[in-house]
Scaffold this motif. Structure first.
Motif, PDB file in Angstrom:
ATOM      1  N   ALA A  49       0.821  -1.207   0.000  1.00  0.00           N
ATOM      2  CA  ALA A  49       0.000   0.000   0.000  1.00  0.00           C
ATOM      3  C   ALA A  49       0.857   1.260   0.000  1.00  0.00           C
ATOM      4  O   ALA A  49       0.519   2.259  -0.660  1.00  0.00           O
ATOM      5  CB  ALA A  49      -0.925  -0.012   1.220  1.00  0.00           C
ATOM      6  N   LEU A  50       1.979   1.217   0.729  1.00  0.00           N
ATOM      7  CA  LEU A  50       2.865   2.387   0.731  1.00  0.00           C
ATOM      8  C   LEU A  50       3.476   2.628  -0.646  1.00  0.00           C
ATOM      9  O   LEU A  50       3.604   3.779  -1.095  1.00  0.00           O
ATOM     10  CB  LEU A  50       3.964   2.186   1.770  1.00  0.00           C
ATOM     11  N   VAL A  51       3.846   1.549  -1.333  1.00  0.00           N
ATOM     12  CA  VAL A  51       4.405   1.703  -2.675  1.00  0.00           C
ATOM     13  C   VAL A  51       3.363   2.287  -3.624  1.00  0.00           C
ATOM     14  O   VAL A  51       3.643   3.188  -4.436  1.00  0.00           O
ATOM     15  CB  VAL A  51       4.919   0.350  -3.197  1.00  0.00           C
ATOM     16  N   VAL A  52       2.130   1.772  -3.529  1.00  0.00           N
ATOM     17  CA  VAL A  52       1.053   2.293  -4.376  1.00  0.00           C
ATOM     18  C   VAL A  52       0.798   3.766  -4.065  1.00  0.00           C
ATOM     19  O   VAL A  52       0.618   4.591  -4.976  1.00  0.00           O
ATOM     20  CB  VAL A  52      -0.223   1.457  -4.172  1.00  0.00           C
ATOM     21  N   SER A  53       0.785   4.109  -2.780  1.00  0.00           N
ATOM     22  CA  SER A  53       0.554   5.516  -2.408  1.00  0.00           C
ATOM     23  C   SER A  53       1.661   6.408  -2.947  1.00  0.00           C
ATOM     24  O   SER A  53       1.395   7.514  -3.449  1.00  0.00           O
ATOM     25  CB  SER A  53       0.476   5.642  -0.880  1.00  0.00           C
ATOM     26  N   ALA A  54       2.905   5.938  -2.855  1.00  0.00           N
ATOM     27  CA  ALA A  54       4.008   6.736  -3.381  1.00  0.00           C
ATOM     28  C   ALA A  54       3.879   6.939  -4.888  1.00  0.00           C
ATOM     29  O   ALA A  54       4.173   8.018  -5.416  1.00  0.00           O
ATOM     30  CB  ALA A  54       5.336   6.054  -3.043  1.00  0.00           C
ATOM     31  N   ILE A  63       9.619   4.232 -11.387  1.00  0.00           N
ATOM     32  CA  ILE A  63      10.470   4.470 -10.221  1.00  0.00           C
ATOM     33  C   ILE A  63      10.010   3.626  -9.043  1.00  0.00           C
ATOM     34  O   ILE A  63      10.811   3.075  -8.294  1.00  0.00           O
ATOM     35  CB  ILE A  63      10.457   5.970  -9.858  1.00  0.00           C
ATOM     36  N   TRP A  64       8.667   3.474  -8.912  1.00  0.00           N
ATOM     37  CA  TRP A  64       8.126   2.819  -7.718  1.00  0.00           C
ATOM     38  C   TRP A  64       7.699   1.374  -7.938  1.00  0.00           C
ATOM     39  O   TRP A  64       7.694   0.579  -6.998  1.00  0.00           O
ATOM     40  CB  TRP A  64       6.908   3.625  -7.210  1.00  0.00           C
ATOM     41  N   LEU A  65       7.307   1.016  -9.157  1.00  0.00           N
ATOM     42  CA  LEU A  65       6.765  -0.326  -9.381  1.00  0.00           C
ATOM     43  C   LEU A  65       7.714  -1.464  -8.984  1.00  0.00           C
ATOM     44  O   LEU A  65       7.257  -2.473  -8.442  1.00  0.00           O
ATOM     45  CB  LEU A  65       6.343  -0.472 -10.844  1.00  0.00           C
ATOM     46  N   PRO A  66       9.019  -1.385  -9.240  1.00  0.00           N
ATOM     47  CA  PRO A  66       9.888  -2.507  -8.825  1.00  0.00           C
ATOM     48  C   PRO A  66       9.883  -2.765  -7.324  1.00  0.00           C
ATOM     49  O   PRO A  66      10.210  -3.865  -6.879  1.00  0.00           O
ATOM     50  CB  PRO A  66      11.276  -2.069  -9.308  1.00  0.00           C
ATOM     51  N   LEU A  67       9.489  -1.753  -6.545  1.00  0.00           N
ATOM     52  CA  LEU A  67       9.493  -1.944  -5.081  1.00  0.00           C
ATOM     53  C   LEU A  67       8.343  -2.823  -4.616  1.00  0.00           C
ATOM     54  O   LEU A  67       8.300  -3.219  -3.446  1.00  0.00           O
ATOM     55  CB  LEU A  67       9.417  -0.586  -4.381  1.00  0.00           C
ATOM     56  N   LEU A  68       7.405  -3.160  -5.518  1.00  0.00           N
ATOM     57  CA  LEU A  68       6.307  -4.032  -5.121  1.00  0.00           C
ATOM     58  C   LEU A  68       6.783  -5.427  -4.720  1.00  0.00           C
ATOM     59  O   LEU A  68       6.080  -6.151  -4.013  1.00  0.00           O
ATOM     60  CB  LEU A  68       5.294  -4.137  -6.269  1.00  0.00           C
ATOM     61  N   VAL A  96      -0.018  -3.835 -12.513  1.00  0.00           N
ATOM     62  CA  VAL A  96      -0.576  -3.693 -13.866  1.00  0.00           C
ATOM     63  C   VAL A  96      -1.454  -2.446 -13.939  1.00  0.00           C
ATOM     64  O   VAL A  96      -1.372  -1.655 -14.899  1.00  0.00           O
ATOM     65  CB  VAL A  96      -1.378  -4.953 -14.239  1.00  0.00           C
ATOM     66  N   THR A  97      -2.285  -2.247 -12.917  1.00  0.00           N
ATOM     67  CA  THR A  97      -3.171  -1.075 -12.917  1.00  0.00           C
ATOM     68  C   THR A  97      -2.371   0.220 -12.929  1.00  0.00           C
ATOM     69  O   THR A  97      -2.664   1.156 -13.709  1.00  0.00           O
ATOM     70  CB  THR A  97      -4.084  -1.125 -11.680  1.00  0.00           C
ATOM     71  N   LEU A  98      -1.353   0.301 -12.071  1.00  0.00           N
ATOM     72  CA  LEU A  98      -0.556   1.519 -12.017  1.00  0.00           C
ATOM     73  C   LEU A  98       0.259   1.708 -13.289  1.00  0.00           C
ATOM     74  O   LEU A  98       0.455   2.841 -13.758  1.00  0.00           O
ATOM     75  CB  LEU A  98       0.369   1.479 -10.801  1.00  0.00           C
ATOM     76  N   GLY A  99       0.778   0.589 -13.850  1.00  0.00           N
ATOM     77  CA  GLY A  99       1.569   0.721 -15.075  1.00  0.00           C
ATOM     78  C   GLY A  99       0.750   1.247 -16.226  1.00  0.00           C
ATOM     79  O   GLY A  99       1.216   2.109 -17.002  1.00  0.00           O
ATOM     80  N   ILE A 100      -0.490   0.751 -16.353  1.00  0.00           N
ATOM     81  CA  ILE A 100      -1.361   1.254 -17.426  1.00  0.00           C
ATOM     82  C   ILE A 100      -1.725   2.708 -17.160  1.00  0.00           C
ATOM     83  O   ILE A 100      -1.741   3.542 -18.077  1.00  0.00           O
ATOM     84  CB  ILE A 100      -2.621   0.376 -17.516  1.00  0.00           C
ATOM     85  N   VAL A 104       3.345   3.211 -18.593  1.00  0.00           N
ATOM     86  CA  VAL A 104       4.625   2.518 -18.645  1.00  0.00           C
ATOM     87  C   VAL A 104       4.669   1.661 -19.916  1.00  0.00           C
ATOM     88  O   VAL A 104       3.692   0.966 -20.239  1.00  0.00           O
ATOM     89  CB  VAL A 104       4.812   1.641 -17.401  1.00  0.00           C
ATOM     90  N   PRO A 105       5.774   1.700 -20.667  1.00  0.00           N
ATOM     91  CA  PRO A 105       5.872   0.868 -21.872  1.00  0.00           C
ATOM     92  C   PRO A 105       5.643  -0.602 -21.554  1.00  0.00           C
ATOM     93  O   PRO A 105       6.035  -1.098 -20.486  1.00  0.00           O
ATOM     94  CB  PRO A 105       7.297   1.133 -22.366  1.00  0.00           C
ATOM     95  N   GLY A 106       5.009  -1.317 -22.494  1.00  0.00           N
ATOM     96  CA  GLY A 106       4.642  -2.697 -22.261  1.00  0.00           C
ATOM     97  C   GLY A 106       5.821  -3.589 -21.943  1.00  0.00           C
ATOM     98  O   GLY A 106       5.757  -4.458 -21.064  1.00  0.00           O
ATOM     99  N   ARG A 107       6.956  -3.404 -22.642  1.00  0.00           N
ATOM    100  CA  ARG A 107       8.119  -4.257 -22.395  1.00  0.00           C
ATOM    101  C   ARG A 107       8.648  -4.061 -20.972  1.00  0.00           C
ATOM    102  O   ARG A 107       8.995  -5.034 -20.291  1.00  0.00           O
ATOM    103  CB  ARG A 107       9.197  -3.955 -23.419  1.00  0.00           C
ATOM    104  N   GLU A 108       8.691  -2.822 -20.527  1.00  0.00           N
ATOM    105  CA  GLU A 108       9.195  -2.566 -19.176  1.00  0.00           C
ATOM    106  C   GLU A 108       8.229  -3.085 -18.113  1.00  0.00           C
ATOM    107  O   GLU A 108       8.635  -3.599 -17.065  1.00  0.00           O
ATOM    108  CB  GLU A 108       9.426  -1.061 -18.994  1.00  0.00           C
ATOM    109  N   LEU A 109       6.916  -2.951 -18.393  1.00  0.00           N
ATOM    110  CA  LEU A 109       5.930  -3.446 -17.437  1.00  0.00           C
ATOM    111  C   LEU A 109       6.003  -4.970 -17.330  1.00  0.00           C
ATOM    112  O   LEU A 109       5.903  -5.535 -16.224  1.00  0.00           O
ATOM    113  CB  LEU A 109       4.533  -3.021 -17.870  1.00  0.00           C
ATOM    114  N   ILE A 110       6.221  -5.657 -18.490  1.00  0.00           N
ATOM    115  CA  ILE A 110       6.362  -7.117 -18.447  1.00  0.00           C
ATOM    116  C   ILE A 110       7.598  -7.519 -17.655  1.00  0.00           C
ATOM    117  O   ILE A 110       7.589  -8.505 -16.896  1.00  0.00           O
ATOM    118  CB  ILE A 110       6.417  -7.669 -19.890  1.00  0.00           C
TER     119      ILE A 110
END
Length: 398
Positions: A49-54, A63-68, A96-100, A104-110
């Motif tokens: 939740a903190l990562v999502v909030s950030a 910047i934040w998605l890898p911290l999940l 996925v929700t935050l990346g869309i 975020v580019p599809g390759r990086e999100l994958i």
């Protein structure tokens, strides 16, 4: 005291059936909520939740998605594989929700989701292995506790004419048992007790302690002479121990209507506490070798007889107590501690000594420690509290 209490019956007001059903349903709901809360990975979900909030505040997804991945990794330390999987699925869905949302580019999100899946699977495997080790450790502790109860049987608060208490601490807390031994039993020849310390550590020391206690319990009932009890233990150890193995021990007895008898076989001297509060060590008149070494030393133990009046106490202990050191390498002063904490209740005395011993060493003992205290009560103590006066107008029926 009411008649119901005398017969073990306690009457309670009967609640209506509907109220009982409602109460039972509420109790079931409370248990379900408690179980759900106990199994919920609260801290990992909070991290996600903190990562999502950030991310929502910062608006920069990569910047934040890898911290999940911190969510399922943390869940592996507190929850089982199912909890790890739930946190991983939650993190993936939110990722996925935050990346869309952040474009975020599809390759990086994958790539981020692949890393999240890999960490979740590895964390689930680690969590399963951790739970398996915990189950094995719990089984080992259960076996150790069973062995402890079989080897070091609980000492009742009263044995024969004596009040009694014991405190035992193994240096290896997971093992629960070690090389120290004690026993206190009432026999046709009076009360007899032993406190000893086996040379060495581990399972061999536990086996030797079991051997000594088994022989002592049998001989204490069979032999009218305390020295004969010691001889039985010596002969058994001579047949079963190696040349370098031995057991230091103090064997004591109190024959009916007699004086206190003490046989010290290379052990630390017991402490005798007089009714006045004076503490004196019971030094052996004739130094004797430890049990198992009599053939090498060529000496036989001697029997000491001591007066043991009403209000007197005798403390037997192992060197794990007197050799316990504080951070300044100072030994624990047992005799002085006993003078400070001695009471008319052996259990309270040993509780205070044990707490002070742990405080002296900083909370963790480096050697097994055993304390066994007996006290001959004063007759008037049983009548110290006056009986309540009879209620007028009430007669007792025979």
């Amino acid at each position: 005291m009411s008649q119901d209490r005398n017969h073990g019956v306690h009457h309670r007001p009967v609640r209506p059936f509907r109220n009982r059903v409602a109460g039972a349903g509420a109790s079931v709901r409370r248990r379900a909520v408690a179980q759900l809360a106990a199994g919920t990975p609260v801290l990992p979900v909070l991290v996600v939740a903190l990562v999502v909030s950030a991310d929502l505040v910062g608006g920069a997804g990569m910047i934040w998605l890898p911290l999940l991945v911190a969510g399922p990794a943390l869940a592996a330390t507190t929850n089982g594989p199912r909890g790890v999987l739930c946190v991983g699925l939650l993190a993936a869905a939110l990722g996925v929700t935050l990346g869309i949302r952040d474009g975020v580019p599809g390759r990086e999100l994958i790539a981020v989701l692949s890393a999240l899946v890999a960490v979740t699977l590895a964390s689930g495997l680690a969590s399963g292995l951790r739970e398996r080790r915990e189950r094995v450790l719990a089984a080992v502790r259960s076996v150790a506790e069973t062995a402890q109860h079989a080897l070091l049987r609980p000492v009742p608060s009263t044995v024969g004419p004596f009040q009694a208490a014991v405190r035992y601490s193994a240096a290896a807390a997971e093992a629960r048992i070690g090389g120290d031994l004690y026993a206190l039993i009432s026999t046709p020849h009076g009360v007899r007790l032993i406190v000893g310390d086996v040379r060495g550590k581990g399972l061999p020391a536990v086996g030797t302690a079991a051997l000594v206690l088994g022989v002592f319990r049998e001989a204490a009932h069979d032999e009218p002479d305390l020295l004969a009890v010691v001889d039985r233990i010596e002969r058994s150890l001579a047949r079963n121990l190696g040349h370098d193995d031995f057991v230091t021990a103090v064997v004591a007895g109190y024959p009916p209507g007699g004086r206190l008898e003490v046989v010290n076989c290379g052990h630390t001297p017991p402490l005798l506490v007089r009714a006045s509060g004076d503490v004196t060590p019971v030094e052996p008149d004739l130094p004797s070798p430890p049990l198992g070494l009599r053939a090498l030393a060529g000496q036989t133990p001697g029997l000491q007889e001591l007066p043991f009046a009403e209000g007197d106490q005798l403390l037997l202990y192992t060197d794990g107590v007197t050799e316990a050191r504080d951070h300044g390498r100072a030994f624990y002063p047992l005799a002085e501690g006993l003078e400070r904490h001695v009471t008319h209740e052996p259990a309270r005395t040993l509780d205070a000594l044990h707490d002070e011993l742990l405080a002296h060493v900083g909370g963790s003992l480096h050697d097994d420690a055993a304390l066994l205290l007996i006290r001959k009560p004063v007759p008037y103590e049983a009548h110290a509290v006056p009986a309540p006066a009879p209620v007028s107008g009430v007669r007792c029926c025979s």
